[in-house]
Design a protein around this motif. Structure first.
Motif, PDB file in Angstrom:
ATOM      1  N   ASP A  15     -16.617  -0.924   3.432  1.00 27.72           N
ATOM      2  CA  ASP A  15     -16.796  -0.722   4.879  1.00 27.72           C
ATOM      3  C   ASP A  15     -15.417  -0.683   5.367  1.00 27.72           C
ATOM      4  O   ASP A  15     -15.210  -0.274   6.641  1.00 27.72           O
ATOM      5  N   ASP A  16     -14.477  -1.354   5.137  1.00 29.34           N
ATOM      6  CA  ASP A  16     -13.191  -1.554   5.760  1.00 29.34           C
ATOM      7  C   ASP A  16     -12.025  -0.916   5.081  1.00 29.34           C
ATOM      8  O   ASP A  16     -11.137  -0.823   5.720  1.00 29.34           O
ATOM      9  N   GLY A  17     -12.662   0.162   4.185  1.00 31.02           N
ATOM     10  CA  GLY A  17     -11.563   1.145   3.591  1.00 31.02           C
ATOM     11  C   GLY A  17     -10.848   0.606   2.640  1.00 31.02           C
ATOM     12  O   GLY A  17      -9.579   1.338   2.196  1.00 31.02           O
ATOM     13  N   TYR A  18     -11.335  -0.279   1.996  1.00 20.00           N
ATOM     14  CA  TYR A  18     -10.481  -1.190   0.719  1.00 20.00           C
ATOM     15  C   TYR A  18     -11.152  -0.614  -0.539  1.00 20.00           C
ATOM     16  O   TYR A  18     -12.241  -0.477  -0.758  1.00 20.00           O
ATOM     17  N   SER A  35      -4.290   4.140   1.484  1.00 18.74           N
ATOM     18  CA  SER A  35      -2.753   4.307   2.215  1.00 18.74           C
ATOM     19  C   SER A  35      -1.899   3.358   1.613  1.00 18.74           C
ATOM     20  O   SER A  35      -0.498   3.854   1.567  1.00 18.74           O
ATOM     21  N   ASP A  36      -2.027   2.108   1.356  1.00 20.35           N
ATOM     22  CA  ASP A  36      -0.923   1.394   1.108  1.00 20.35           C
ATOM     23  C   ASP A  36      -0.650   1.386  -0.455  1.00 20.35           C
ATOM     24  O   ASP A  36       0.416   1.589  -0.758  1.00 20.35           O
ATOM     25  N   ILE A  37      -1.830   1.390  -1.207  1.00 22.75           N
ATOM     26  CA  ILE A  37      -1.415   1.743  -2.933  1.00 22.75           C
ATOM     27  C   ILE A  37      -0.686   2.922  -2.952  1.00 22.75           C
ATOM     28  O   ILE A  37       0.326   3.005  -3.779  1.00 22.75           O
ATOM     29  N   GLY A  41       6.500   3.638  -0.288  1.00 22.67           N
ATOM     30  CA  GLY A  41       7.389   2.673  -0.148  1.00 22.67           C
ATOM     31  C   GLY A  41       6.841   1.430  -1.118  1.00 22.67           C
ATOM     32  O   GLY A  41       7.563   0.375  -1.154  1.00 22.67           O
ATOM     33  N   VAL A  42       5.669   1.603  -1.758  1.00 27.82           N
ATOM     34  CA  VAL A  42       5.274   0.842  -2.619  1.00 27.82           C
ATOM     35  C   VAL A  42       5.355   1.197  -4.047  1.00 27.82           C
ATOM     36  O   VAL A  42       4.850   2.117  -4.476  1.00 27.82           O
ATOM     37  N   GLY A 127       3.832  -6.761   5.836  1.00 23.88           N
ATOM     38  CA  GLY A 127       3.198  -6.220   7.033  1.00 23.88           C
ATOM     39  C   GLY A 127       1.868  -5.456   6.508  1.00 23.88           C
ATOM     40  O   GLY A 127       1.505  -4.427   7.275  1.00 23.88           O
ATOM     41  N   ARG A 128       1.577  -5.568   5.307  1.00 26.06           N
ATOM     42  CA  ARG A 128       0.372  -4.799   4.627  1.00 26.06           C
ATOM     43  C   ARG A 128      -0.926  -5.855   4.470  1.00 26.06           C
ATOM     44  O   ARG A 128      -0.540  -7.233   4.360  1.00 26.06           O
ATOM     45  N   THR A 129      -2.017  -5.353   4.250  1.00 28.10           N
ATOM     46  CA  THR A 129      -3.057  -5.953   4.059  1.00 28.10           C
ATOM     47  C   THR A 129      -3.628  -5.851   2.590  1.00 28.10           C
ATOM     48  O   THR A 129      -3.488  -4.663   2.048  1.00 28.10           O
TER      49      THR A 129
END
Ligand SMILES: [Zn+2]
Ligand SMILES: [Zn+2]
Length: 154
Positions: A15-18, A35-37, A41-42, A127-129
């Motif tokens: 539900d949180d988009g993870y 989006s982080d994966i 930059g990662v 700054g990522r979760t």
């Protein structure tokens, strides 16, 4: 009938988009946002628990789902092939093919996106979760995005 088939397996986000990831070294589950994966930059994803980089973070659930989808597809193709034979043999053949009933499908369950008690954690270094086990927040966790160990994370 074409010789090829394509499958898409989507890993549902919670539900949180993870989406759920699993370290191949220690088996720890954690979650991060696509989006982080996929961010340029990662470069690597580090396990928050052991700090190692895995070649694949695909969980066993995903592999199991893929196996079932292939199995169901193959069963269908075999069934269709037999159906064809049966049809062609209707008229003047001594040998009879009977396709029988269409095979039952194994359930293709959507992958459990809910793994108990992972908490959203902010890694100040990037700054990522990510979502990690609460215990890791107390003992310190490696940032999944840069591999730096963070202590006393909020
Ligand atoms: Zn690990
Ligand atoms: Zn970081």
């Amino acid at each position: 009938m074409s010789d090829e088939f394509h499958m898409t397996i989507s890993i549902p986000a919670d539900d949180d988009g993870y989406v759920l990831l699993q370290c191949e070294h220690c088996g720890t589950f954690f979650k991060a946002t696509p989006s982080d994966i996929e961010d340029d930059g990662v470069l690597h994803i580090f396990c928050p628990s052991c700090g190692l980089v895995s070649d694949s973070y695909v969980t066993e659930d995903v592999i199991e789902l893929a196996r079932r989808m292939v199995e169901n597809k193959v069963n269908d193709m075999l069934y269709d092939a037999f159906k064809d034979l049966e049809r062609h043999n209707k008229r003047n053949s001594i040998i009879k093919f009977k396709a029988g009933k269409r095979p039952n499908h194994e359930p293709e369950d959507p992958i459990r996106s809910g793994i108990e008690a992972l908490e959203i954690t902010m890694f100040p270094c990037c700054g990522r979760t990510a979502k990690i086990k609460p215990l890791l927040k107390m003992t310190g966790a490696y940032c999944p995005f840069c591999g730096v160990k963070n202590y006393e994370i909020e």
